[in-house]
Structure formats: C-alpha cells, structure tokens
Design a protein around this motif. Structure first.
Motif, PDB file in Angstrom:
ATOM      1  N   ILE A  24       7.187   0.744  -2.031  1.00 47.77           N
ATOM      2  CA  ILE A  24       6.235   0.814  -3.133  1.00 47.77           C
ATOM      3  C   ILE A  24       4.954   0.119  -2.700  1.00 47.77           C
ATOM      4  N   VAL A  25       3.814   0.789  -2.844  1.00 49.51           N
ATOM      5  CA  VAL A  25       2.526   0.252  -2.413  1.00 49.51           C
ATOM      6  C   VAL A  25       1.627   0.124  -3.639  1.00 49.51           C
ATOM      7  N   SER A  58      -2.075  -3.450 -12.105  1.00 48.62           N
ATOM      8  CA  SER A  58      -2.130  -2.924 -10.742  1.00 48.62           C
ATOM      9  C   SER A  58      -2.153  -1.408 -10.761  1.00 48.62           C
ATOM     10  N   THR A  59      -2.431  -0.833  -9.602  1.00 45.45           N
ATOM     11  CA  THR A  59      -2.396   0.613  -9.408  1.00 45.45           C
ATOM     12  C   THR A  59      -1.405   0.919  -8.302  1.00 45.45           C
ATOM     13  N   THR A  60      -0.430   1.757  -8.589  1.00 47.41           N
ATOM     14  CA  THR A  60       0.552   2.168  -7.589  1.00 47.41           C
ATOM     15  C   THR A  60       0.057   3.421  -6.890  1.00 47.41           C
ATOM     16  N   VAL A  61      -0.026   3.381  -5.560  1.00 49.78           N
ATOM     17  CA  VAL A  61      -0.519   4.529  -4.804  1.00 49.78           C
ATOM     18  C   VAL A  61       0.588   5.213  -4.003  1.00 49.78           C
ATOM     19  N   PHE A  62       1.774   4.585  -3.949  1.00 50.08           N
ATOM     20  CA  PHE A  62       2.931   5.213  -3.303  1.00 50.08           C
ATOM     21  C   PHE A  62       4.185   4.568  -3.856  1.00 50.08           C
ATOM     22  N   ILE A  86      -1.431   6.966   3.600  1.00 50.46           N
ATOM     23  CA  ILE A  86      -1.449   7.197   2.155  1.00 50.46           C
ATOM     24  C   ILE A  86      -2.910   7.307   1.725  1.00 50.46           C
ATOM     25  N   VAL A  87      -3.309   8.459   1.231  1.00 45.12           N
ATOM     26  CA  VAL A  87      -4.695   8.710   0.819  1.00 45.12           C
ATOM     27  C   VAL A  87      -4.726   8.942  -0.684  1.00 45.12           C
ATOM     28  N   PHE A  88      -5.728   8.377  -1.361  1.00 46.91           N
ATOM     29  CA  PHE A  88      -5.799   8.446  -2.818  1.00 46.91           C
ATOM     30  C   PHE A  88      -7.248   8.293  -3.255  1.00 46.91           C
TER      31      PHE A  88
END
Length: 502
Positions: free
Chosen positions: A105-106, A117-121, A148-150
């Motif tokens: 979890i990222v 927070s914002t989870t990106v993966f 991981i691109v967002f």
C-alpha cells in the motif's frame, strides 16, 4: 522594403510551395524538470530499520543492497523535507527470485501522522492491513521495479506498507524514488504582439522595454502579428474595396518595421522564439467562398481555393525566409467543424511544405467542442507543432451557464468551462503537438470580454486541469500591449501561473 523585391521573393517562394511535398509532423521533446525528492532522505518506520540509507541511495540494480523493515505488517516512511506535487513513485523490493510482496500500500500525505492521506496503490484485496481494500493486482518483483503513475498529489510524506512476501515474512526495500511534477512548462509561455508595432517605427528603448516585460512573463514564443491577408494594413478595408483582388496576398505595408523588430528582439532575448502571425478570414481564405461582412458588403474570392492556399503558403515562406523567423502561426479563427476543418488542414499542409520541416507551425482556435470536436483536434494536432486555444470572450449573459452551453456567466463557471475544455483538448491531442491554453490578457474589446476573464481565474483553471491529468506545454496572455503595463494582471500571472501550483 521595395515592392519589386517583395513580388520577386513572392514568386520564388511560391515555386518552393508547389515543388515541396507535404510535411510529416515533427516530434517535440520538452526538457524535464522533475526531480526525485526522496533521494538521500533517511527513512523511518514502525519497525527497526536495518541499513536505512540504502532505500534512497539511488541504486536499484543490486537486489542484495536493501533496507530491511522487520517482519509482518510494517511500513517505511520518507519525509521529503517540504511539500511537493508528486505524480510518480518507483519502487524496488528484493527482486532476485521474482518473489511477490503482500499487501503493498502506497500513501502520500501532508502530515507525518497520515491522519489524512491519498492512496496511490493498494493490492491488499482483503483489507488485512486495515488500510482499506485495494483493487491493484499483486506483481512479481523484477529488476525493472514497479512504477506507479497518478494525477499530481501535494504531499510532504510518503508511506509504504507491506506484509512480507511469498518467500518469507521480511520486508525489503532496494530503492524508493518519488518524482515531483515537471514544472518546466511554466517558463514556456506565449504572447501576441500589437500589429502596429511592426507597421510603424519603434525606438530601441521601446522594443527593449517590451522584451524585458516579456521576459518577466517567461515568454518563450513571441507571436509577432504580421498582418491580415487581403486587407489593407493602413485602412483595415478589404482590398477588393480598392479594386484589388481577394487572392491570398497581403499588404506589404504590414512589413515596414518587421525586420527591425525581429533584429532587436534577437538582441534582447536571444533564446526567444519569434513566430510570424498571419491573419485571415476563414470563409474567404480557408474555404474560398464569398463572405458578407458586418456592413453587409459582399467579398468574393478572385482565385480558386487551391490558388488561395498556394498564395498564403508562399507569403508564409517569404516571412520566414526573408525575416529569419522561427515559424508561422495561422490565425484564421474561429475554426469551424466539418468541411471548414478539412479545408483548414489542407491549407496547413501547404504552409508546412512551404516553410519546411524544421520551422514552428501552430494555429489558434476556440476551445469549445462545437468549433473543434475531439476527432478534428486529433487530426489538426498530427499536422502541427502547437495549438493555442483562446480561453476568453466566452461570456453571454443571455444564456444559461456552462456546461449547458459553451458560454459563461460568472467566475465560477468560467473556470469550470476552461478546466473541462483544457482536459478535453489535452486528451484529444497527440503527444507530438504542444498545447497552450491562452489567457485573456488586458485589452479594450468589451463586447464579450468580462472582468472575470483575467489571469488569476484562467491560471487557476489551468492548474486545476493539470491536477486532473491535463497535459499543457505552457500558458500565456493575449495582446501583450495591454497586459505588460497592467500591474494587477502581471502579478496575477506571476503568482497564479509562473509560481503557481502544481
């Protein structure tokens, strides 16, 4: 400049047009300004870290040089030392045996406790780590790592969870990289000059002052207005009113001071691109059909559409070759969908053939889909280096607010309209074509232009579009003669665009 030399040059450049094949669009590569903001930062964890510095030392090729973060459900955290807009994370766990790490979890946050927070993966499908169920797939580790691109997220802290691997209960980090958003486009801006500046003599001091203020706006492309086809530059009348044919030629008076303006601009801003802007009427010059103006005067082309396009292309080549310009901007707006779009692309192809493959070629357009639908934007983009979308003069207080129609009635729906169309155009254009959303600037036309169409609101709209994934190559302001001496407009452009977010 003598009329004879102009006509001679025109004949020569017309021959070039007819002999040159259609150009295939040039790829543009923009210098990156992104940085790995995790580099050299010492991670912390809810475990006792072993060799903590190895996770951010920049080396990802040695699977045995890793930071160990204990066993079971653990996280590793990095403080970037300040807030950044981030849009890419690259992660290498131990990869020598292609193992799979569990519950990866990222997250990104503005605060160290990750209270928001914002989870990106997240590949914790069963929520066993109590961070929320994830929908990302587990993956086998490799030397390529995981990218991981967002969409951009503003954050100071990164936290990465894991729960051992398919081999054992340990958590290993070979390398963690966090990449900030490329902001180089904020110094890649466009403006358009007043046509009178190249039609009458200007002092060196005046030109130097203009260029200095362009440098303050971080102007990379100075669009130099060089006149209107088949309209007399001294009277503004169509030349058929003076018994001259409507044939795609331009009054040579428009060039009187262009050479001096170009030379002085080169002297005061050697790295600035100088682009000649040519204007015309889309009915007469693009479609080659009769046009009735606002005074109910009918103007009829004197040559075929093909000959009209040839003459225009020859003039563009003359401007580029004779005056040493870096390219041409075609301003035959408003662009219209359908047949007019096909005709315009035919003209663009002839201009490209005339000026050559290494010169800049761009057009201006209206940002709304009724003028340029997505499929036609893509076709235009394949032929051009840049499209400049004019994000102003949208207001019509007699109609409902955007998005019910392309008009706007207040600051809120102006910003919404601009944001949504910037996203739309960005998605439709090929990567080879740069996209510049052009702000309103300051000028005296008030028939549609409203007070809320200003540098602040426009820049906020562009920034919001970028945060939602839009790709832009810069921004800019319309008629520079008004904006450059307006303190409020200059400050807004600086604060909200050049120094703005993301």
């Amino acid at each position: 400049m003598k009329m004879k030399s102009f006509r001679t040059s025109l004949i020569l450049t017309l021959a070039i047009v007819l002999a040159t094949t259609v150009f295939a669009s040039e790829q543009r590569v923009h210098a990156a300004a992104a940085q790995n903001i995790a580099a050299g930062k010492t991670p912390t964890s809810n475990a006792s870290l072993v060799n903590a510095s190895l996770a951010t030392d920049g080396a990802s090729n040695n699977s045995n040089a890793f930071t160990e973060a204990g066993t079971g459900k653990k996280y590793i955290q990095i403080d970037f030392g300040g807030s950044y807009y981030v849009n890419k994370i690259m992660l290498w766990h131990y990869f020598a045996d292609s193992r799979t790490y569990k519950d990866v979890i990222v997250k990104l946050s503005e605060n160290s406790a990750f209270s928001s927070s914002t989870t990106v993966f997240n590949n914790d499908a069963d929520n066993s780590s109590s961070q929320g169920a994830g929908s990302d797939a587990e993956y086998a580790e490799s030397a390529a790592g995981k990218t991981i691109v967002f969409n951009p997220v503003k954050a100071r802290y990164l936290r990465i969870y894991s729960n051992g691997s398919s081999i054992n209960a340990y958590n290993h980090y070979v390398e963690i990289q966090t990449w900030s958003v490329d902001n180089s486009y904020r110094e890649n801006n466009v403006t358009f000059t007043n046509p009178e500046w190249v039609m009458s003599p200007q002092t060196d001091a005046f030109i130097q002052n203009v260029i200095s203020k362009m440098n303050n706006y971080k102007i990379k492309y100075q669009m130099i207005d060089a006149g209107f086809f088949d309209r007399d530059s001294t009277t503004g009348q169509y030349e058929d009113e003076d018994s001259q044919p409507i044939d795609g030629t331009m009054s040579w008076y428009a060039y009187d001071e262009l050479e001096n303006w170009v030379n002085k601009s080169r002297q005061y801003a050697p790295n600035m691109k100088l682009i000649g802007v040519v204007n015309g009427n889309k009915w007469l010059h693009v479609q080659g059909v009769p046009y009735t103006d606002r005074n109910n005067v009918l103007h009829t082309p004197a040559v075929s559409k093909s000959a009209m396009h040839d003459n225009i292309a020859a003039h563009c080549a003359f401007l580029v070759n004779y005056y040493g310009l870096d390219g041409i901007n075609l301003d035959f707006e408003p662009v219209s969908a359908g047949t007019a779009s096909i005709d315009y692309r035919q003209l663009i192809q002839k201009v490209r053939a005339a000026i050559g493959p290494n010169k800049h070629l761009s057009i201006d357009g209206n940002p709304f889909s009724n003028n340029m639908p997505d499929n036609e934007i893509a076709q235009f983009g394949a032929l051009l280096d840049m499209i400049v979308m004019m994000n102003y003069d949208t207001a019509d207080l007699t109609v409902s607010a955007y998005p019910a129609n392309p008009s706007t009635t207040n600051a809120a729906n102006y910003k919404l309209a601009m944001k949504e169309n910037i996203k739309r155009i960005s998605n439709a254009l090929p990567a080879s074509c740069a996209f510049i959303p052009l702000g309103p600037g300051v000028y005296n036309l008030t028939d549609s232009h409203q007070s809320y169409e200003n540098a602040q609101n426009h820049s906020v709209a562009v920034n919001d579009a970028i945060l939602e994934g839009a790709r832009v190559a810069g921004s800019g302001v319309w008629w520079f003669n008004g904006s450059m001496n307006n303190v409020a407009e200059t400050q807004q452009f600086t604060d909200y665009w050049i120094n703005g977010t993301p």
